[in-house]
Structure formats: C-alpha cells, structure tokens
Design an enzyme around this catalytic site. Structure first.
Site, PDB file in Angstrom:
ATOM      1  CE1 TYR A   1      -3.880  -1.610   5.529  1.00 52.95           C
ATOM      2  CE2 TYR A   1      -3.583   0.628   4.713  1.00 52.95           C
ATOM      3  CZ  TYR A   1      -3.811  -0.714   4.479  1.00 52.95           C
ATOM      4  OH  TYR A   1      -3.973  -1.167   3.192  1.00 52.95           O
TER       5      TYR A   1
ATOM      6  CB  SER B   1      -0.858  -0.009   1.271  1.00 56.36           C
ATOM      7  OG  SER B   1      -1.537   1.225   1.421  1.00 56.36           O
TER       8      SER B   1
END
Ligand code: 8X3
Length: 248
Positions: A147, A134
């Site tokens: 995250y 990501s």
C-alpha cells in the site's frame, strides 16, 4: 464562462471519502459525475445530489473510455479517489496478487482516468486535478509495503504532473489523509475481519471522518485560479505520526 455550472468527476464515489466528496462538491454547486463499480450505490448518490452516475472500473481501459465519453468535452475538477489497501502481510510473505491489485487501482487507475480526462480539464480553461494520496505515500510502516509503495507512486505521479502541466490551466493537488474511519477501507484491507479493523481505531478519541477529507477537497477545488495547493497532509489530532497515536 460566467454562470456556467461547474462540473466535477469523483472516482470511487460509491462509499467513504469518495461519496462524501461527491456530496461536498454538489453542496458547492458542482454537477458531479459519480464514478464507481457499484452501480446501485452511485445511482442512489447521484439521485440524492442531482448528479450523474457512471459505472466505471478505473483499472479497465474500456470502462474509463466510457467515463470520458459521458463527461464530454469539458470538466472543471477531477478527484482521483478510487483506491484501497489489500492485505497487511509483511514484504517477506505478502501475496503478489494483493500488491498487483493495489498498484492497479491506486496507480494505474489514477493514470488511466487522468489520461482520459486531461483533455477535458485543459479545455475547461481552469481545471483542478486532485489525487487522493495518503500518509502511506510519505512513510513506511510494517505490514503496509504494498500500500505504501502504491501511495508513494500516487505522490510521485502527482508531483510529475504538476511539473509537466505548468503553464497550462490545470492545477494539481495531492491530499494525503492519515487515520480516517470509513465504513469500508479497513474491512477491505483486512478481508472483512472486523476485529482487526477495529483494533486500528481502538481507543483513538476522534479519527478523521470521510466528511473531514471531503471538506478539504471542496476547499482545494474552490480556491482562486492562481492558487495551487500542492499537498495537504491531514491527520486527526490524536495522530502525531504514523506510529504515534494517542489512545485512551
Ligand atoms: C490510509 C492511511 O495509515 O492506513 O490511507 O496507511 S493508513
């Protein structure tokens, strides 16, 4: 090997990028093993693409062993896609269980499946290992600590594997998407709060779709054997950086 149908495993195949990736690889001729926890969804997908559904929780060792048994001695492509974000609290107040769950699914899940299927990737003679990272694996942002930590973990694991596997017939890639609008990612992050989920994409002309990312996975998986794509960072045109998003 000529004429042998190539095979691929996609984790987190029940929705979003995973499901789109399974479809894209099948369209390129791969026999796709669709792995996820939600059996009904992956069975429907496997029927649609003439693949195989394997019920699998990547955080559970026994479950991953079952996946490896179904895959068998050889696999050409592994897409470690299972992952997700839970919560958007700041570090000071974040729930430890959210952080643990993010580490478990994004990092340990990728480790578990990689360890279980690496022998089969090596045995293929030309394996491709693709980890879904990501943009959160390359930068920090407020409310994203757990995250971003987990996706930085995925990024570093991917780099480490590439170093450790050099000289073997396995290529190692990280794909790092930015703003992708999928049915579930934001809903899961915000515990079902649609308003918060919608605010992320509000006014953004064209966020990426799951199919956009699936397209790049298929491209990586179909390069010639000597070509290793290390890293693809992919954002919509409207997103110049994590904090710099054009909204109308
Ligand atoms: C998803 C990208 O911006 O929500 O992996 O962290 S972001």
């Amino acid at each position: 090997m000529a004429g042998r149908q190539q095979s691929a495993v996609v984790t987190g195949a029940s929705s979003g990028i995973g499901a789109a990736t399974a479809r894209a690889l099948a369209a390129h001729g791969f026999r796709v093993v669709c792995a996820a926890r939600r059996t009904d969804r992956i069975q429907a997908l496997a029927t649609e693409i003439d693949g195989i559904a394997v019920s699998c929780d990547v955080t559970d060792a026994a479950s991953v062993r079952g996946l490896a048994e179904t895959v068998g001695a050889t696999v050409d492509v592994l897409v470690n896609n299972a992952g997700g974000a839970f919560g958007s609290d700041e570090v000071a107040t974040a729930k430890a269980e959210d952080w643990q769950a993010m580490y478990d699914v994004n990092v340990m899940g990728t480790l578990n499946v990689t360890q279980a299927l690496l022998p089969a990737l090596l045995a293929s003679g030309d394996g491709v290992l693709i980890n879904m990272g990501s943009t959160a694996g390359r930068i920090a942002y407020e409310g994203g600590g757990g995250y971003t930590a987990a996706k930085h973990g995925v990024a570093v694991m991917t780099e480490t594997l590439r170093l450790e596997l050099v000289g073997t017939p396995v290529r190692v890639t990280e794909i790092a998407p930015g703003m992708v609008k999928t049915e579930e990612f934001g809903l899961v992050r915000f515990a079902g709060d649609e308003e918060k989920r919608d605010a992320v994409y509000a006014g953004v002309p064209d966020p990426l779709s799951a199919e956009d990312i699936a397209d790049t996975v298929a491209w990586v998986a179909t390069r010639p054997s000597h070509v290793n794509i290390d890293l693809l960072v992919i954002k919509p045109r409207a997103q110049a950086a994590q904090h710099k998003v054009h909204r109308t």
